[in-house]
Write a protein that holds these residues in place. Structure first.
Motif, PDB file in Angstrom:
ATOM      1  N   LEU A 145     -10.584 -16.990 -28.468  1.00 43.17           N
ATOM      2  CA  LEU A 145     -10.974 -17.025 -26.965  1.00 43.17           C
ATOM      3  C   LEU A 145     -11.245 -18.513 -26.794  1.00 43.17           C
ATOM      4  O   LEU A 145     -10.961 -19.000 -25.968  1.00 43.17           O
ATOM      5  N   CYS A 196      -9.650 -21.822 -17.918  1.00 42.00           N
ATOM      6  CA  CYS A 196      -8.818 -21.801 -19.365  1.00 42.00           C
ATOM      7  C   CYS A 196      -7.727 -22.590 -19.658  1.00 42.00           C
ATOM      8  O   CYS A 196      -6.716 -22.629 -18.816  1.00 42.00           O
ATOM      9  N   HIS A 208     -13.527  -8.745 -23.809  1.00 42.25           N
ATOM     10  CA  HIS A 208     -12.403  -9.487 -23.434  1.00 42.25           C
ATOM     11  C   HIS A 208     -11.306  -9.673 -24.286  1.00 42.25           C
ATOM     12  O   HIS A 208     -10.065  -9.664 -23.768  1.00 42.25           O
ATOM     13  N   CYS A 258      -5.997 -12.356 -15.747  1.00 43.00           N
ATOM     14  CA  CYS A 258      -7.410 -12.703 -16.606  1.00 43.00           C
ATOM     15  C   CYS A 258      -8.429 -13.230 -15.591  1.00 43.00           C
ATOM     16  O   CYS A 258      -8.225 -14.149 -15.022  1.00 43.00           O
ATOM     17  N   MET A 310      -5.219 -22.614 -21.915  1.00 40.94           N
ATOM     18  CA  MET A 310      -4.030 -21.726 -22.196  1.00 40.94           C
ATOM     19  C   MET A 310      -3.793 -21.279 -20.990  1.00 40.94           C
ATOM     20  O   MET A 310      -2.520 -21.057 -20.476  1.00 40.94           O
ATOM     21  N   GLY A 311      -4.636 -20.560 -20.181  1.00 33.42           N
ATOM     22  CA  GLY A 311      -4.208 -19.824 -18.777  1.00 33.42           C
ATOM     23  C   GLY A 311      -3.697 -20.558 -18.006  1.00 33.42           C
ATOM     24  O   GLY A 311      -2.494 -20.225 -17.143  1.00 33.42           O
ATOM     25  N   PRO A 313      -1.752 -12.974 -25.028  1.00 33.37           N
ATOM     26  CA  PRO A 313      -2.714 -12.664 -23.860  1.00 33.37           C
ATOM     27  C   PRO A 313      -2.194 -12.212 -22.616  1.00 33.37           C
ATOM     28  O   PRO A 313      -1.003 -12.764 -22.238  1.00 33.37           O
ATOM     29  N   LEU A 314      -3.066 -11.650 -21.915  1.00 31.33           N
ATOM     30  CA  LEU A 314      -2.397 -11.287 -20.465  1.00 31.33           C
ATOM     31  C   LEU A 314      -3.118 -12.145 -19.463  1.00 31.33           C
ATOM     32  O   LEU A 314      -4.168 -11.791 -18.949  1.00 31.33           O
ATOM     33  N   CYS A 315      -2.699 -13.451 -19.493  1.00 27.74           N
ATOM     34  CA  CYS A 315      -3.456 -14.458 -18.692  1.00 27.74           C
ATOM     35  C   CYS A 315      -3.274 -14.246 -17.237  1.00 27.74           C
ATOM     36  O   CYS A 315      -4.011 -14.538 -16.457  1.00 27.74           O
ATOM     37  N   TYR A 326      -7.952  -8.585 -22.230  1.00 22.01           N
ATOM     38  CA  TYR A 326      -7.069  -9.641 -21.878  1.00 22.01           C
ATOM     39  C   TYR A 326      -6.459 -10.606 -22.881  1.00 22.01           C
ATOM     40  O   TYR A 326      -5.440 -11.008 -22.978  1.00 22.01           O
ATOM     41  N   CYS A 327      -7.545 -11.019 -23.554  1.00 18.81           N
ATOM     42  CA  CYS A 327      -7.197 -12.255 -24.438  1.00 18.81           C
ATOM     43  C   CYS A 327      -6.723 -11.585 -26.030  1.00 18.81           C
ATOM     44  O   CYS A 327      -7.412 -11.880 -26.818  1.00 18.81           O
TER      45      CYS A 327
HETATM   46  S1  SF4 Z   1      -6.443 -17.004 -19.415  1.00 22.33           S
HETATM   47 FE1  SF4 Z   1      -7.153 -17.645 -21.245  1.00 22.33          FE
HETATM   48  S2  SF4 Z   1      -8.921 -16.229 -21.968  1.00 22.33           S
HETATM   49 FE2  SF4 Z   1      -7.556 -15.105 -20.290  1.00 22.33          FE
HETATM   50  S3  SF4 Z   1      -6.305 -14.083 -21.483  1.00 22.33           S
HETATM   51 FE3  SF4 Z   1      -5.277 -16.240 -21.064  1.00 22.33          FE
HETATM   52  S4  SF4 Z   1      -5.732 -17.302 -22.739  1.00 22.33           S
HETATM   53 FE4  SF4 Z   1      -6.991 -15.661 -23.049  1.00 22.33          FE
END
Ligand code: SF4
Length: 221
Positions: free
Chosen positions: A150, A210, A190, A204, A212-213, A199-201, A194-195
Motif C-alpha cells: 500500500l 494515491c 484495505h 478505492c 498508482m491510483g 488493485p481495484l483503483c 481494494y489494494c
Molecule cells: S488507488 Fe492506490 S490504494 Fe487504492 S487500490 Fe489503487 S493502488 Fe491501492
C-alpha cells in the motif's frame, strides 16, 4: 495527485471509511498469541480450523504439557504444522518464565521484550510485533506485506527492509496503542478489499491521494 498524506492522515482516511476494526480477531489474548504463530504463511480461515482443534479454552499450561506430535496434528490445518508446533513449544517455554501471565509480560520494557521475543525459535519481526501490539500492549507499526504494498503504491519512499520501514513510519505516527492496533487492521482490510495484488483503483477511497491510483485513472482519460 493531491499532496501526499501524512501517515496519521492516511490512518484517519482509512478509519473514516472502514470504521473501527477492533482487532485481533481471536477470543482471548492467549489465543491471539498462539494464532500469531499459526497465521505465518497461511490465511485466517486455516488458523480458525487449527484453533478449533485446540479448543477455545486451551491454556498455556495444558499446551506445554502436550506432546509436540499431538500438538502438530491438531494444528495441521494451518500448514507447516510440524514447524509451527516446534515454534509454539519454544514460545511457551519463554512464556513460562512469566508464569504464563500476560500481565507480567506487559510490565517488561518494550525494547527488552522485543529482543526477548526475537530470540525465540521461529519468532520473526512481524510475529513479535503482532504479539506486542495485540496482547502485550506495546504500540508499534507492523511493516507486513499489506503495508509495504500500500505505502509503495501511494508513493511514500520508504526503505524496503522490515525494520527500516517500521522505524521510518514510527518516527511520525503517534506512539498510541489503539491507533497502532487500528492502523494495522485497517491496512489489512484495505489490502483485502481494494489494494489487492491486482488493485481495484477505480472505486478505492484512496484513489485521489494515491500515486498508482492517479496514474491508472489518468490513463483512462
Ligand atoms: S488507488 Fe492506490 S490504494 Fe487504492 S487500490 Fe489503487 S493502488 Fe491501492
Amino acid at each position: 495527485m493531491a499532496e501526499k498524506l501524512s501517515y496519521t492522515e492516511l490512518y484517519r482516511k482509512l478509519y473514516q471509511y472502514y470504521g473501527p476494526q477492533e482487532w485481533w480477531p481471536s477470543t482471548s489474548d492467549f489465543q491471539m498469541l498462539i494464532s500469531a504463530i499459526l497465521v505465518q504463511r497461511t490465511n485466517w480461515k486455516n488458523v480458525e480450523l487449527a484453533l478449533t482443534n485446540l479448543g477455545e479454552d486451551i491454556k498455556a499450561g495444558e499446551l506445554i504439557q502436550m506432546e509436540e506430535a499431538v500438538l502438530a496434528e491438531k494444528i495441521r490445518p494451518s500448514g507447516f504444522y510440524r514447524m509451527k508446533a516446534k515454534k509454539i513449544k519454544a514460545w511457551l517455554h519463554w512464556f513460562q518464565k512469566y508464569s504464563f501471565h500476560i500481565k507480567e509480560v506487559q510490565k517488561v520494557d518494550q525494547a527488552v521484550l522485543r529482543k526477548e521475543l526475537l530470540a525465540i525459535h521461529g519468532i520473526g519481526e512481524e510475529t513479535a510485533d503482532a504479539m506486542m501490539l495485540y496482547a502485550f500492549d506495546k504500540p508499534g507499526f507492523i511493516a507486513d506485506n499489506y503495508a509495504m504494498r500500500l505505502f509503495d503504491r501511494i508513493g511514500y519512499c520508504l526503505p524496503k527492509t522490515y525494520h527500516a520501514f517500521k522505524t521510518e513510519v514510527e518516527k511520525t505516527f503517534p506512539h498510541d496503542l489503539e491507533m497502532h492496533q487500528e492502523f494495522h487492521a485497517l491496512i489489512v482490510e484495505h489490502g483485502k478489499q481494494y489494494c489487492k495484488k491486482t488493485p481495484l483503483c477505480e472505486n478505492c477511497p484512496l484513489v485521489s491521494v494515491c500515486r498508482m491510483g492517479s496514474e491508472k485513472t489518468n490513463a483512462l482519460i
